[in-house]
Enzyme design. Structure first.
Site, PDB file in Angstrom:
ATOM      1  N   HIS A 195       2.082   7.227   4.664  1.00 55.27           N
ATOM      2  CA  HIS A 195       2.718   6.339   5.642  1.00 55.27           C
ATOM      3  C   HIS A 195       3.586   7.102   6.625  1.00 55.27           C
ATOM      4  CE1 HIS A 195       1.359   3.314   2.741  1.00 55.27           C
ATOM      5  NE2 HIS A 195       1.088   2.698   3.876  1.00 55.27           N
ATOM      6  N   ASP A 463      -6.128   2.891   1.974  1.00 60.05           N
ATOM      7  CA  ASP A 463      -6.020   2.574   0.550  1.00 60.05           C
ATOM      8  C   ASP A 463      -7.398   2.436  -0.098  1.00 60.05           C
ATOM      9  OD1 ASP A 463      -3.323   2.587  -0.253  1.00 60.05           O
ATOM     10  OD2 ASP A 463      -2.984   0.888   1.077  1.00 60.05           O
TER      11      ASP A 463
HETATM   12  C1  PEP Z   1      -4.818   0.898   4.816  1.00 59.63           C
HETATM   13  O1  PEP Z   1      -4.524   0.997   3.619  1.00 59.63           O
HETATM   14  O2  PEP Z   1      -5.877   1.345   5.309  1.00 59.63           O
HETATM   15  C2  PEP Z   1      -3.874   0.263   5.740  1.00 59.63           C
HETATM   16  C3  PEP Z   1      -4.194   0.025   6.993  1.00 59.63           C
HETATM   17  O3  PEP Z   1      -2.641  -0.064   5.272  1.00 59.63           O
HETATM   18  P1  PEP Z   1      -1.479   1.009   5.010  1.00 59.63           P
HETATM   19  O4  PEP Z   1      -1.930   2.319   5.613  1.00 59.63           O
HETATM   20  O5  PEP Z   1      -0.245   0.487   5.642  1.00 59.63           O
HETATM   21  O6  PEP Z   1      -1.398   1.054   3.527  1.00 59.63           O
HETATM   22 MG    MG Z   2      -2.907  -0.157   2.790  1.00 63.74          MG
END
Ligand code: PEP
Ligand code: MG
Length: 576
Positions: A195, A463
């Site tokens: 993140h 994810d």
């Molecule tokens: C993901 O998991 O692809 C997503 C867009 O959410 P985040 O990156 O905030 O977990």
């Molecule tokens: Mg995600």
């Protein structure tokens, strides 16, 4: 000759050249200066201590009101006892008077000695004391640096042309960073879809992650080249290296300028098939800034950063204001507000959550929200009330769904919050759409059933890749295994797109893969027509989409889907 080049993962196609500023893990700057006026520095300590106590008392009051777990609030209060302790005071004074250290340095030295001492004790309760001293050091340092309360909680880099060098880049650090003077970021740990990296990308700062040895090799004030394109970091570059890097920097700036012609273009393929291109944002301010790139809307508003920005949970009214501003900035375009997705690598210290052995498999995303229902209801209320300022364009999106009960529970909570709003004649969009992130293997497998429950899907490849390939998205040791081109992930994506099409519900993709130049033809070939990407990548993605016609995209997707090895797929992709 000592090698001055380090290698990591570049996450922004930009080069920054500047002077190193090293932060402690917490994001707090410890400037080490020798002082002459020791008396003034000791007086400063007393003032800072008073501010710390006042702030801690407020924090304690807030926590006791908001948390069921009163123990955490009591721990915070025990910090007052520590800073008031006569031994602590003596230790600080000794460093100032005898060693002529400035206050922030003295605080760092004293707290570090306690941290070291307590972390060596083989007793769980006492070793926790180390964390208390870390916290105290960081909060005192914030007050000293800003000579103000840390409640506004921003990290200000006061040195011009700075390159930030850190061991870990916590998402909260990026969220709290005043990045106007920042020319680059070098992080010793971390993977591309962590993140923190996503935020660095959104800020458009040249960033390289997973740079082993960076903190040791780079000294405060060193000139550093951060090549976010190649992933190279050059420490104390030679004249020749500086010249080459500067030329490349100019070249990258020129290519970025060339992209500006895509600002006012519609997004469509070479053969004119229209594609929706949305933005991923992390703040209400970004909802305004992103309009510069003319997206078709916001495909993902990561609201957790609102919660990570301060020392306290934003109250309903604060959230309402943030969402309302995003609604106003969006005009008639889609605005997809994702409910709080914390846990995993996104920590919110004031929630006082217990440490977990496997945080990515723990109390994260919707699981946490359902556990902390009062907090979740406040967020839903704020989103619903903000939706009254839109024109049916605001949508709610739920992260990390793994089972149908979670979706039903969320819908139940939304209905119940609507009833309370009805009771007070408060306006909201009655037909607000509710969708889910498809980012777990369970959600992929259950996609047909989930399609019957919600209005839209958004595929979160960050994810989805992590959980399908069992690779921690933030761990550079396994970063080579984190590949959305893995056939298992591609099959999952294909399945979700066809299930959504068959059910007649909308499907988009908001994971980082949506902006990957090599992935775009595959996604187009699989039938995906809605992409949501980091705001800094909108123009590049628009250009990449425009370079493919649907027929060749289908051909590529068909060929790639017939492969079972990621290496073969990559080889084929690189020949395109
Ligand atoms: C993901 O998991 O692809 C997503 C867009 O959410 P985040 O990156 O905030 O977990
Ligand atoms: Mg995600």
């Amino acid at each position: 000759m000592v090698e001055n080049r380090l290698k990591g993962l570049g996450v922004t196609k930009k080069i920054g050249i500047g002077k190193a500023v090293k932060l402690t893990d917490s994001g707090v700057v410890i400037h080490k200066t020798r002082i002459t006026d020791t008396e003034a520095e000791v007086c400063k300590f007393y003032k800072v201590r008073d501010l710390f106590i006042e702030e801690t008392e407020n924090l304690f009051k807030d926590l006791s009101q908001k948390l069921d777990n009163n123990e955490v609030a009591l721990i915070i209060q025990s910090h007052i006892a520590i800073v008031n302790d006569s031994q602590f005071e003596e230790d600080i004074k000794t460093q100032i008077v005898e060693n002529k250290m400035c206050l922030v340095w003295a605080v760092d030295v004293v707290c570090s000695s306690y941290i070291k001492m307590f972390s060596q004790i083989d007793n769980e309760v006492l070793s926790q004391r180390a964390l208390d001293f870390e916290d105290i050091r960081n909060r005192l340092a914030v007050i000293i640096n800003g000579n103000e309360k840390s409640s506004d909680n921003r990290i200000t880099i006061s040195v011009p042309n700075a390159v930030l060098v850190v061991k870990e880049l916590h998402p909260s650090m990026t969220a709290r960073m005043d990045a106007t003077e920042l020319l680059g970021i070098v992080v010793e740990n971390g993977g591309e879809t962590s993140h923190a990296a996503i935020l660095a990308k959104a800020l458009g700062i040249p960033t390289v992650l997973g740079v082993k040895g960076a903190c040791e090799l780079i000294e405060e004030g060193d000139t550093v080249v951060v090549d976010g394109d190649s992933g190279e970091v050059i420490v104390r570059p030679s004249q020749e290296q500086l010249k080459v890097s500067d030329e490349k920097r100019t070249h990258l700036i020129d290519s970025e300028k060339e992209l500006t012609v895509y600002k006012d273009k519609e997004t469509c393929t070479k053969d004119g098939v229209s594609v929706s291109l949305y933005a991923n944002i992390g703040s209400e301010e970004e909802a305004v800034r992103v309009n510069e790139f003319n997206p078709d809307g916001i495909g993902l508003f990561r609201t957790e950063f609102l919660f990570m920005n301060g020392n306290n949970m934003p109250i309903m009214e604060e959230q309402l204001l943030a969402y309302k501003n995003a609604v106003l900035a969006s005009g008639e375009r889609i605005l997809t507000i994702r409910t709080l997705d914390i846990g995993g690598d996104k920590e919110v210290p004031y929630l006082g959550l217990e440490r977990e052995v496997n945080p990515f498999l723990g109390l994260r995303g919707i699981r946490l929200c359902l556990e902390k229902e009062a907090m979740f209801r406040e967020q839903i209320e704020a989103i619903l009330r903000a939706s009254a300022y839109g024109c049916g364009n605001v949508r709610i999106m739920i992260p990390l769904v793994t089972n149908i009960e979670e979706i039903r529970a969320v819908k139940g909570i939304i209905s119940s919050v609507k009833e309370t709003l009805n009771a007070t004649h408060t306006a909201y969009d009655e037909n607000i759409k509710v969708g889910i992130m498809i980012e777990t293997p369970a959600a992929v497998i259950m996609a047909d059933a989930f399609a019957g429950e919600v209005d839209f899907f958004s595929i979160g490849t960050n994810d989805l890749t992590q959980y399908t390939m069992v690779v921690d998205r933030g761990n550079e040791k396994v970063a080579h295994l984190f590949d959305t081109f893995s056939p298992a992930v591609l099959r999952a994506i294909k399945h979700v797109v066809s299930v959504a099409d068959a059910a007649g519900i909308e499907v988009s993709m908001c994971g980082e893969a949506a902006a990957d130049a090599a992935m775009i033809p595959v996604l187009l070939g699989l039938g995906l027509r809605k992409f949501s990407v980091a705001s800094s990548l909108i123009l590049e993605t628009r250009r990449n989409i425009a370079s493919w016609d649907v027929e060749s995209a289908i051909e590529i997707a068909t060929k790639i889907m017939s492969e079972t090895s990621v290496e073969e797929i990559r080889r084929y992709g690189s020949d395109l």
